[in-house]
Design an enzyme around this catalytic site. Structure first.
Site, PDB file in Angstrom:
ATOM      1  N   ILE A  89       0.844  -1.197   0.000  1.00  0.00           N
ATOM      2  CA  ILE A  89       0.000   0.000   0.000  1.00  0.00           C
ATOM      3  C   ILE A  89       0.880   1.247   0.000  1.00  0.00           C
ATOM      4  O   ILE A  89       1.674   1.450   0.924  1.00  0.00           O
ATOM      5  CB  ILE A  89      -0.920   0.020   1.241  1.00  0.00           C
ATOM      6  N   TYR A  90       0.740   2.053  -1.036  1.00  0.00           N
ATOM      7  CA  TYR A  90       1.523   3.283  -1.103  1.00  0.00           C
ATOM      8  C   TYR A  90       0.676   4.531  -1.330  1.00  0.00           C
ATOM      9  O   TYR A  90       0.918   5.559  -0.745  1.00  0.00           O
ATOM     10  CB  TYR A  90       2.542   3.209  -2.247  1.00  0.00           C
ATOM     11  N   THR A  95       2.509  -5.767   3.411  1.00  0.00           N
ATOM     12  CA  THR A  95       3.858  -6.249   3.133  1.00  0.00           C
ATOM     13  C   THR A  95       4.786  -5.125   2.654  1.00  0.00           C
ATOM     14  O   THR A  95       6.009  -5.327   2.616  1.00  0.00           O
ATOM     15  CB  THR A  95       3.815  -7.386   2.109  1.00  0.00           C
ATOM     16  N   GLU A  96       4.199  -3.994   2.255  1.00  0.00           N
ATOM     17  CA  GLU A  96       5.014  -2.829   1.901  1.00  0.00           C
ATOM     18  C   GLU A  96       4.209  -1.567   2.164  1.00  0.00           C
ATOM     19  O   GLU A  96       3.020  -1.511   1.848  1.00  0.00           O
ATOM     20  CB  GLU A  96       5.405  -2.833   0.411  1.00  0.00           C
ATOM     21  N   ASN A  97       4.886  -0.559   2.715  1.00  0.00           N
ATOM     22  CA  ASN A  97       4.327   0.777   2.821  1.00  0.00           C
ATOM     23  C   ASN A  97       5.518   1.701   3.068  1.00  0.00           C
ATOM     24  O   ASN A  97       6.303   1.452   3.979  1.00  0.00           O
ATOM     25  CB  ASN A  97       3.316   0.852   3.984  1.00  0.00           C
TER      26      ASN A  97
END
Ligand SMILES: *[C@@H]1O[C@H](CO)[C@@H](O)[C@H](O)[C@H]1NC(C)=O
Ligand SMILES: *[C@@H]1O[C@H](CO)[C@@H](O)[C@H](O)[C@H]1NC(C)=O
Ligand SMILES: *[C@@H]1O[C@H](CO)[C@@H](O)[C@H](O)[C@H]1NC(C)=O
Ligand SMILES: *[C@@H]1O[C@H](CO)[C@@H](O)[C@H](O)[C@H]1NC(C)=O
Length: 513
Positions: free
Chosen positions: A342-343, A408-410
């Protein structure tokens, strides 16, 4: 006279009334603010940081490693990468991992998400030749993490495909599912006794429909659909392999990572509201529906639109491959959790795409853009838009029967500042939204990883866009690491399981730029 008095009385009543209203609303506001501050992450919530092999390891030809598409294309087409840079050395994590695990330990993370370089394990991509040095390397890393109470979360593959397999078409080749299963079997066999969270793939078809990323296939509306399709089958194969041969002994969990950008309607018009949902279905649903939905197939709107458009364009078959009934069954339900990257958020308008070339955007009949008011980062595609976080998490929960979620990503990109207040502000806003998702929307979020541990080789952006909590001096042969302010901040977040205010750590740092 009496009229005047009445007016004065009335005015003071109004004033008084206003005072009460204002005070009440102030009270409500502060009550709301403090209820958000009061939210904490559950005790069992896991915090981590994430990275990927090619972006940090270097050692591109060390100890028997084979050639990946990034090794190949950074050498062959250096101009496609900012400042002709490559990941030949990158952060030199390949040699510095022991001291880097100490940094992770100091940061206090519960897990470390990293990817394995396929060609370090299988130099020519196939299972007939296993590189013992590659196995030893990841074995040592995994053991060292566990000795330091850090759970490894392993992505089997993130973008660095063996060049040998790219020559056979990469992810457009249906046999990739078999080669990938062989590779996964080796990872489960050698590391599965200790790795309890596996991410099969970072679902990403960049380079298949564009000319910007390796492998530069540039066949939009064809190769990106094929890539996605073969990845779905490959993911499912690996999940079933785990079920059949490893799960009973190893008791781990398997998931997939999905690019969970939120798509918000660009206006209140029914056309744009429908267009935004279509964008979600094309971009997220096409990957998640086959695996996570009880219907287990491509979303209807995607199926119908691509079928119709293909026919109108004169194709005898749809450009979107079909999941045959037994394939759909095979793919459906192959998850223990979902990883969401999520960005940011995109705004969507219905829009006829006037181009002779086929594309996903044309099939979906949409265009994307971002609000110029949203703060920029050093990445073109990444603007600060925390409002999308709760929405995308709620959308996934409602649509896919409340799956277990790891973020898993931000992360946030800048130019590498040590005093990275803007990164902290971004992470604060996003973590607050995640807390609201957990407590108010009851979304089942188990953990969260900041992208990224270290400043890294950021694909075609080279070393221009810095996402790290730790600065890396890429001009120093030793690749010296320096913790940024965000590292001290995140350390406190992890320790106290709450969103820490910037003020609380200001005094911890001295002498920053
Ligand atoms: C480009 O690379 C050169 C040499 O590797 C380096 O000295 C220079 O600072 C880099 N430029 C930018 C803008 O990063
Ligand atoms: C994620 O999706 C957005 C919107 O489609 C896109 O701009 C971005 O490049 C994607 N990121 C990756 C890593 O695929
Ligand atoms: C696709 O074409 C069929 C038959 O012409 C039509 O009924 C349907 O509405 C179309 N679907 C979409 C999403 O355009
Ligand atoms: C595509 O969008 C345009 C508006 O830009 C609209 O007029 C047209 O009907 C749409 N076509 C389809 C097939 O949805």
């Amino acid at each position: 006279m009496s009229i005047q008095i009445k007016q004065i009385q009335k005015m003071s009543v109004v004033k008084c009334f206003c005072k009460i209203v204002c005070m009440t609303s102030l009270f409500i506001l502060s009550a709301e603010a403090s209820s958000i501050e009061k939210y904490k992450f559950p005790d069992e919530f896991l915090f981590g940081v994430a990275s990927s092999a090619y972006q940090i390891e270097g050692g591109y030809n060390a100890d028997g490693k084979g050639e990946s598409i990034y090794d190949y294309f950074t050498k062959k087409n250096p101009k496609n990468f900012f400042n002709n840079s490559n990941g030949n050395i990158a952060c030199d994590f390949y040699h510095k991992w022991r001291s880097d695990v100490k940094l992770l330990k100091d940061l206090g993370v519960n897990f470390y998400r990293f990817s394995i370089s396929w060609t370090r394990i299988l130099p020519n991509g196939f299972s007939n030749k296993i590189n013992g040095d590659g196995l030893r390397y990841y074995n040592d890393l995994i053991n060292n993490l566990i000795e330091n109470d850090i759970q490894p979360m392993v992505t089997m593959y993130q973008k660095d495909l063996p060049m040998s397999l790219q020559r056979l078409g990469g992810w457009t080749n249906p046999y990739m599912a078999y080669y990938y299963e062989d590779y996964a079997r080796i990872l489960f066999s050698y590391f599965g006794d200790r790795v309890k969270h596996w991410i099969t793939l970072d679902m990403d078809y960049s380079g298949y429909g564009d000319n910007v990323y390796p492998p530069f296939l540039n066949e939009p509306g064809i190769a990106n659909y094929l890539c996605q399709h073969v990845m779905l089958l490959a993911h499912a194969k690996v999940y079933h392999l785990y079920d059949a041969e490893f799960r009973i002994m190893q008791k781990g969990k398997i998931g997939i990572a999905v690019n969970a950008t939120w798509f918000e309607p660009g206006s209140f018009s029914p056309e744009d509201i429908a267009a935004a949902e279509r964008a979600r279905e094309f971009k997220i649903g096409s990957i998640m529906n086959p695996i996570f939905h009880t219907d287990g197939n491509y979303p209807n709107v995607v199926r119908q639109r691509v079928d119709n458009a293909s026919k109108a364009e004169g194709y005898l078959q749809s450009r979107l491959p079909y999941l045959l009934p037994q394939e759909a069954d095979f793919v459906q339900g192959t998850y223990d959790f979902v990883g969401l990257n999520i960005y940011t958020t995109f705004l969507v308008k219905e829009n006829k795409v006037n181009s002779n070339k086929t594309s996903i955007m044309k099939d979906a009949n949409v265009t994307f853009y971002q609000d110029k008011e949203w703060s920029k980062t050093s990445s073109d595609w990444l603007r600060v838009a925390p409002d999308g976080v709760r929405k995308v998490l709620k959308w996934v929960k409602d649509k896919y029967d409340d799956p277990e979620i790891f973020i898993t990503e931000n992360g946030f990109s800048d130019k590498g500042e040590i005093n990275d207040v803007k990164r902290i502000q971004y992470l604060q806003k996003y973590l607050k939204a995640i807390l609201e998702s957990i407590h108010e929307d009851k979304v089942n979020i188990k953990g969260y990883a900041v992208w990224s541990f270290l400043d890294s080789f950021q694909w075609v952006a080279g070393y221009r866009e810095k996402f790290g909590l730790y600065h890396v001096d890429f001009t120093d042969p030793n690749r010296k690491r320096t913790p940024k302010k965000s590292a001290s901040w995140y350390k406190k977040v992890i320790k106290e399981k709450r969103v820490v205010d910037l003020k609380e750590i200001a005094s911890d740092l001295k002498g920053d730029s």
